[in-house]
Design a protein around this motif. Structure first.
Motif, PDB file in Angstrom:
ATOM      1  N   VAL A  23       0.826  -1.211   0.000  1.00  0.00           N
ATOM      2  CA  VAL A  23       0.000   0.000   0.000  1.00  0.00           C
ATOM      3  C   VAL A  23       0.870   1.277   0.000  1.00  0.00           C
ATOM      4  O   VAL A  23       0.418   2.340  -0.414  1.00  0.00           O
ATOM      5  CB  VAL A  23      -0.971  -0.004   1.208  1.00  0.00           C
ATOM      6  N   ALA A  24       2.113   1.147   0.445  1.00  0.00           N
ATOM      7  CA  ALA A  24       2.973   2.332   0.627  1.00  0.00           C
ATOM      8  C   ALA A  24       3.080   3.214  -0.625  1.00  0.00           C
ATOM      9  O   ALA A  24       2.957   4.440  -0.516  1.00  0.00           O
ATOM     10  CB  ALA A  24       4.354   1.895   1.101  1.00  0.00           C
ATOM     11  N   PRO A  25       3.279   2.640  -1.828  1.00  0.00           N
ATOM     12  CA  PRO A  25       3.428   3.523  -2.999  1.00  0.00           C
ATOM     13  C   PRO A  25       2.162   4.315  -3.327  1.00  0.00           C
ATOM     14  O   PRO A  25       2.239   5.334  -4.014  1.00  0.00           O
ATOM     15  CB  PRO A  25       3.747   2.550  -4.141  1.00  0.00           C
ATOM     16  N   PHE A  26       1.002   3.834  -2.872  1.00  0.00           N
ATOM     17  CA  PHE A  26      -0.258   4.489  -3.247  1.00  0.00           C
ATOM     18  C   PHE A  26      -0.789   5.430  -2.168  1.00  0.00           C
ATOM     19  O   PHE A  26      -1.597   6.300  -2.456  1.00  0.00           O
ATOM     20  CB  PHE A  26      -1.329   3.426  -3.541  1.00  0.00           C
ATOM     21  N   ALA A  27      -0.351   5.248  -0.920  1.00  0.00           N
ATOM     22  CA  ALA A  27      -0.891   6.067   0.176  1.00  0.00           C
ATOM     23  C   ALA A  27      -0.156   7.395   0.259  1.00  0.00           C
ATOM     24  O   ALA A  27       1.050   7.468   0.026  1.00  0.00           O
ATOM     25  CB  ALA A  27      -0.755   5.304   1.491  1.00  0.00           C
ATOM     26  N   ASP A  28      -0.914   8.461   0.566  1.00  0.00           N
ATOM     27  CA  ASP A  28      -0.284   9.764   0.773  1.00  0.00           C
ATOM     28  C   ASP A  28       0.200   9.879   2.210  1.00  0.00           C
ATOM     29  O   ASP A  28       1.241  10.459   2.484  1.00  0.00           O
ATOM     30  CB  ASP A  28      -1.297  10.875   0.480  1.00  0.00           C
ATOM     31  N   GLU A  54       2.567   8.471  12.882  1.00  0.00           N
ATOM     32  CA  GLU A  54       1.821   9.143  11.829  1.00  0.00           C
ATOM     33  C   GLU A  54       2.783   9.867  10.907  1.00  0.00           C
ATOM     34  O   GLU A  54       3.796  10.407  11.377  1.00  0.00           O
ATOM     35  CB  GLU A  54       0.849  10.156  12.462  1.00  0.00           C
ATOM     36  N   GLY A  55       2.513   9.875   9.619  1.00  0.00           N
ATOM     37  CA  GLY A  55       3.368  10.591   8.674  1.00  0.00           C
ATOM     38  C   GLY A  55       3.234  10.032   7.280  1.00  0.00           C
ATOM     39  O   GLY A  55       2.219   9.408   6.949  1.00  0.00           O
ATOM     40  N   THR A  56       4.261  10.220   6.462  1.00  0.00           N
ATOM     41  CA  THR A  56       4.236   9.615   5.131  1.00  0.00           C
ATOM     42  C   THR A  56       4.464   8.114   5.318  1.00  0.00           C
ATOM     43  O   THR A  56       4.991   7.689   6.362  1.00  0.00           O
ATOM     44  CB  THR A  56       5.358  10.186   4.248  1.00  0.00           C
ATOM     45  N   PRO A  57       4.105   7.299   4.321  1.00  0.00           N
ATOM     46  CA  PRO A  57       4.338   5.858   4.460  1.00  0.00           C
ATOM     47  C   PRO A  57       5.798   5.549   4.800  1.00  0.00           C
ATOM     48  O   PRO A  57       6.072   4.680   5.634  1.00  0.00           O
ATOM     49  CB  PRO A  57       3.946   5.317   3.089  1.00  0.00           C
ATOM     50  N   HIS A  58       6.716   6.266   4.167  1.00  0.00           N
ATOM     51  CA  HIS A  58       8.137   6.013   4.431  1.00  0.00           C
ATOM     52  C   HIS A  58       8.466   6.294   5.902  1.00  0.00           C
ATOM     53  O   HIS A  58       9.160   5.506   6.563  1.00  0.00           O
ATOM     54  CB  HIS A  58       8.996   6.882   3.506  1.00  0.00           C
ATOM     55  N   GLU A  59       7.967   7.426   6.408  1.00  0.00           N
ATOM     56  CA  GLU A  59       8.246   7.796   7.817  1.00  0.00           C
ATOM     57  C   GLU A  59       7.681   6.750   8.782  1.00  0.00           C
ATOM     58  O   GLU A  59       8.352   6.343   9.731  1.00  0.00           O
ATOM     59  CB  GLU A  59       7.628   9.177   8.130  1.00  0.00           C
ATOM     60  N   VAL A  60       6.432   6.332   8.530  1.00  0.00           N
ATOM     61  CA  VAL A  60       5.795   5.392   9.467  1.00  0.00           C
ATOM     62  C   VAL A  60       6.450   4.019   9.396  1.00  0.00           C
ATOM     63  O   VAL A  60       6.736   3.396  10.422  1.00  0.00           O
ATOM     64  CB  VAL A  60       4.273   5.291   9.180  1.00  0.00           C
ATOM     65  N   LEU A  61       6.722   3.556   8.162  1.00  0.00           N
ATOM     66  CA  LEU A  61       7.286   2.209   8.016  1.00  0.00           C
ATOM     67  C   LEU A  61       8.722   2.114   8.531  1.00  0.00           C
ATOM     68  O   LEU A  61       9.183   1.035   8.907  1.00  0.00           O
ATOM     69  CB  LEU A  61       7.221   1.757   6.551  1.00  0.00           C
ATOM     70  N   SER A  62       9.427   3.247   8.536  1.00  0.00           N
ATOM     71  CA  SER A  62      10.804   3.198   9.045  1.00  0.00           C
ATOM     72  C   SER A  62      10.875   3.587  10.532  1.00  0.00           C
ATOM     73  O   SER A  62      11.954   3.600  11.125  1.00  0.00           O
ATOM     74  CB  SER A  62      11.716   4.105   8.211  1.00  0.00           C
ATOM     75  N   ASP A  63       9.698   3.898  11.110  1.00  0.00           N
ATOM     76  CA  ASP A  63       9.657   4.260  12.534  1.00  0.00           C
ATOM     77  C   ASP A  63       9.982   3.010  13.385  1.00  0.00           C
ATOM     78  O   ASP A  63       9.475   1.923  13.115  1.00  0.00           O
ATOM     79  CB  ASP A  63       8.234   4.775  12.854  1.00  0.00           C
ATOM     80  N   ARG A  64      10.788   3.197  14.391  1.00  0.00           N
ATOM     81  CA  ARG A  64      11.202   2.097  15.263  1.00  0.00           C
ATOM     82  C   ARG A  64       9.987   1.408  15.899  1.00  0.00           C
ATOM     83  O   ARG A  64       9.934   0.176  16.017  1.00  0.00           O
ATOM     84  CB  ARG A  64      12.125   2.664  16.361  1.00  0.00           C
ATOM     85  N   LYS A  65       8.962   2.218  16.256  1.00  0.00           N
ATOM     86  CA  LYS A  65       7.767   1.651  16.915  1.00  0.00           C
ATOM     87  C   LYS A  65       7.009   0.720  15.956  1.00  0.00           C
ATOM     88  O   LYS A  65       6.489  -0.312  16.362  1.00  0.00           O
ATOM     89  CB  LYS A  65       6.842   2.791  17.370  1.00  0.00           C
ATOM     90  N   THR A  66       6.964   1.105  14.673  1.00  0.00           N
ATOM     91  CA  THR A  66       6.280   0.253  13.680  1.00  0.00           C
ATOM     92  C   THR A  66       7.042  -1.066  13.526  1.00  0.00           C
ATOM     93  O   THR A  66       6.444  -2.149  13.527  1.00  0.00           O
ATOM     94  CB  THR A  66       6.223   0.966  12.315  1.00  0.00           C
ATOM     95  N   ILE A  67       8.359  -0.953  13.402  1.00  0.00           N
ATOM     96  CA  ILE A  67       9.180  -2.160  13.193  1.00  0.00           C
ATOM     97  C   ILE A  67       9.030  -3.098  14.386  1.00  0.00           C
ATOM     98  O   ILE A  67       8.808  -4.295  14.222  1.00  0.00           O
ATOM     99  CB  ILE A  67      10.663  -1.760  12.972  1.00  0.00           C
ATOM    100  N   GLU A  68       9.096  -2.540  15.578  1.00  0.00           N
ATOM    101  CA  GLU A  68       8.976  -3.373  16.790  1.00  0.00           C
ATOM    102  C   GLU A  68       7.601  -4.053  16.843  1.00  0.00           C
ATOM    103  O   GLU A  68       7.479  -5.241  17.129  1.00  0.00           O
ATOM    104  CB  GLU A  68       9.148  -2.508  18.047  1.00  0.00           C
ATOM    105  N   MET A  69       6.557  -3.277  16.549  1.00  0.00           N
ATOM    106  CA  MET A  69       5.202  -3.822  16.650  1.00  0.00           C
ATOM    107  C   MET A  69       4.984  -4.958  15.665  1.00  0.00           C
ATOM    108  O   MET A  69       4.421  -5.995  15.994  1.00  0.00           O
ATOM    109  CB  MET A  69       4.171  -2.720  16.405  1.00  0.00           C
ATOM    110  N   PHE A  70       5.422  -4.784  14.437  1.00  0.00           N
ATOM    111  CA  PHE A  70       5.156  -5.821  13.437  1.00  0.00           C
ATOM    112  C   PHE A  70       6.108  -6.994  13.572  1.00  0.00           C
ATOM    113  O   PHE A  70       5.765  -8.108  13.183  1.00  0.00           O
ATOM    114  CB  PHE A  70       5.145  -5.223  12.031  1.00  0.00           C
TER     115      PHE A  70
END
Lengths: 292, 241
Positions: free
Chosen positions: B204-209, B221-237
């Motif tokens: 979904v990342a290439p299509f989401a704003d 919260e942020g752009t897909p790149h910001e959220v996906l590279s966030d440490r909290k996202t990586i830890e959670m998934f």
């Protein structure tokens, strides 16, 4: 000359057959022409919503409705039976939503209670034979009053189907999808079970408890085997139901058999025919695909 | 940057939803503009579906959800909703045309469908690259084809806010890519905002704003790149998937 005589005389002019000389056969034919399209129409949704057991329980619960009417001292327990079946239909729908038991189990419990209570009350003092007409039905004794009630129910259900048919179809496909389109699923489902209950109650004495569910399920189940869209599904279901109804009635006259049972066997014949035809078509298509 | 025309916007302020005494969502605040796709990611049970249902008004919530259509502020917003995993009978006689027709006309489809309704249905299905499916029975559709048909229904009439609840969770990779590209073209072609709950983080990342990571509240919260590279996202998934 009464209205019924005018109708009978009119029918006599169009039906120059030996069976049509009797008024009871003409009344039975009118009942068939009024009720079979309704069974076909409502049956399409009963089959799509997988409610065959639900409608079967409603049919059998009529015994308790009749017993309540008798207990209340009614000479004709029709209205007691109608009210009981409608209330039971709504209760079963609501109960299904609040219990964690499977739908089949819940319906099985209602089935057991209503049949047992009805048989117990009606057999008190050994008089159950009086009520066997409710089991196998007797379309040949349909009265003018019953035909009038059937006509009113026919108009009411057709109006309901024209107004809410699309919503019923959407709810049958998937309630979540229907809700996402703004359909009040609870209203549609409750109103639908009431329609099934009224249809069952009104036709019970002429079709019979043992066969009423078959008339709801078989035409739609047959149509489902060959239909490619909703219109074809409805059309085939109605055609099968009406042809079976008329043919079954006439054959029962010549064979001296119970009319409702003969009608159901015609429906079953259509089901087998369509099932075999569908199988041959699929087999032929697969063979062609294999060879290309 | 997203191409916002500001025709419409959705403001959510301190949203909370509880089922009994169990809080499913709390303190959710976000802002969504027209022509924007917001991807909502999060583990199972994070409240993604509940957020969509609260926005659509299907569940009671605390806080405030405000929709603004600038051309007509008094107008109520129109929602389009594509539910996740729609299960139905595979031998259902209902056709794609039947389903789409129920969104176009109130006339009973069991009586028949007129030429003009069929034409309109064809046009709606063209928007989602599904016009060739019009006469198929719904049981004959693949997961991706079905989701595109449901998307066509959600677009009739064109909504102000399109809510997609894990629309490609049961769809193969090719079908998912086609679905996302259709959604992307809708974003550009219509004055709508799109919120998409999803598990497919990278697809979904290439299509989401914009993207939010939700776990009962907004974690990132942020752009897909910001959220996906966030440490909290990586830890959670890493922990949940």
């Amino acid at each position: 000359m009464t209205i019924s005589q005018v109708i009978y005389n009119g029918m006599q002019a169009f039906l120059p057959f030996s069976w049509a000389q009797y008024d009871f056969m003409k009344s039975a034919l009118l009942a068939v022409l009024l009720m079979t399209p309704l069974f076909a129409l409502v049956g399409t949704a009963v089959v799509s919503k997988r409610m065959a057991f639900f409608s079967d329980v409603l049919g059998h619960s009529a015994l308790t409705g009749v017993a309540l009417g008798v207990l209340l001292g009614m000479p004709d327990p029709f209205w007691a039976m109608l009210v009981f079946i409608v209330v039971l239909a709504v209760c079963m729908y609501l109960f299904k939503g609040i219990t964690r038991a499977s739908s089949d189990t819940t319906l099985g419990v209602f089935f057991a209670i209503t049949v047992a209570f009805g048989v117990m009350m009606l057999s008190k003092g050994g008089g159950f034979n009086k009520y066997t007409v409710y089991l196998i039905g007797d379309i040949l004794t349909v009265s003018i009053r019953q035909l009038a009630i059937m006509s009113a129910v026919c108009v009411a259900i057709l109006t309901y189907w024209f107004m809410f048919g699309n919503k019923i179809i959407l709810t049958s496909v998937n309630p979540v999808l229907a809700r996402s389109r703004g359909v009040s699923v609870v209203f549609i489902e409750i109103s639908f079970v009431i329609v099934v209950a009224v249809l069952v109650a009104v036709s019970l004495k002429v079709i019979g408890i043992l066969m009423i569910n078959s008339l709801l399920v078989l035409p739609a189940a047959s149509a489902r085997l060959v239909a490619g869209n909703t219109r074809a599904y409805t059309f085939f279901s109605v055609v099968i139901s009406v042809i079976s109804g008329v043919a079954g009635l006439i054959y029962s006259y010549y064979w001296g058999t119970a009319s409702a049972a003969t009608i159901i066997l015609w429906c079953a014949g259509f089901y087998l025919l369509f099932a075999l035809a569908g199988r041959f078509v699929r087999f032929g298509r697969n063979s062609i695909l294999k060879n290309t | 940057m997203p191409n916002t025309c500001e025709h419409c916007c959705t403001k959510i302020d301190n949203l909370g939803v509880s089922f009994g005494c169990f809080p499913v969502l709390q303190g959710v605040s976000l802002h969504l503009n027209c022509h924007e796709i917001l991807a909502v990611i999060g583990p199972n049970g994070a409240g993604k579906t509940t957020l969509l249902r609260a926005i659509a008004g299907e569940v009671a919530y605390s806080g405030r959800i405000k929709f603004l259509i600038r051309s007509d502020p008094s107008k109520k917003p129109r929602f389009g909703y594509v539910p996740q995993k729609v299960l139905f009978d595979l031998d259902s006689p209902v056709s794609v045309l039947d389903l789409v027709a129920t969104t176009i006309t109130d006339k009973p489809i069991w009586v028949g469908i007129g030429a003009s309704v069929r034409r309109q249905a064809q046009q709606v299905l063209e928007k989602v690259a599904a016009d060739d499916l019009i006469d198929k029975k719904i049981g004959e559709l693949s997961g991706g084809q079905l989701q595109r048909v449901l998307l066509a229904m959600a677009l009739t009439p064109v909504p102000d806010l399109l809510l997609l609840d894990e629309p490609v969770s049961a769809v193969d990779v090719k079908g998912a890519a086609l679905f996302y590209s259709v959604v992307d073209s809708l974003k550009k072609g219509y004055d709508i905002s799109i919120i998409m709950a999803t598990h497919n983080l990278n697809d979904v990342a290439p299509f989401a704003d914009r993207m939010i990571l939700l776990n009962h509240t907004i974690i990132s919260e942020g752009t897909p790149h910001e959220v996906l590279s966030d440490r909290k996202t990586i830890e959670m998934f890493q922990k949940n998937l």
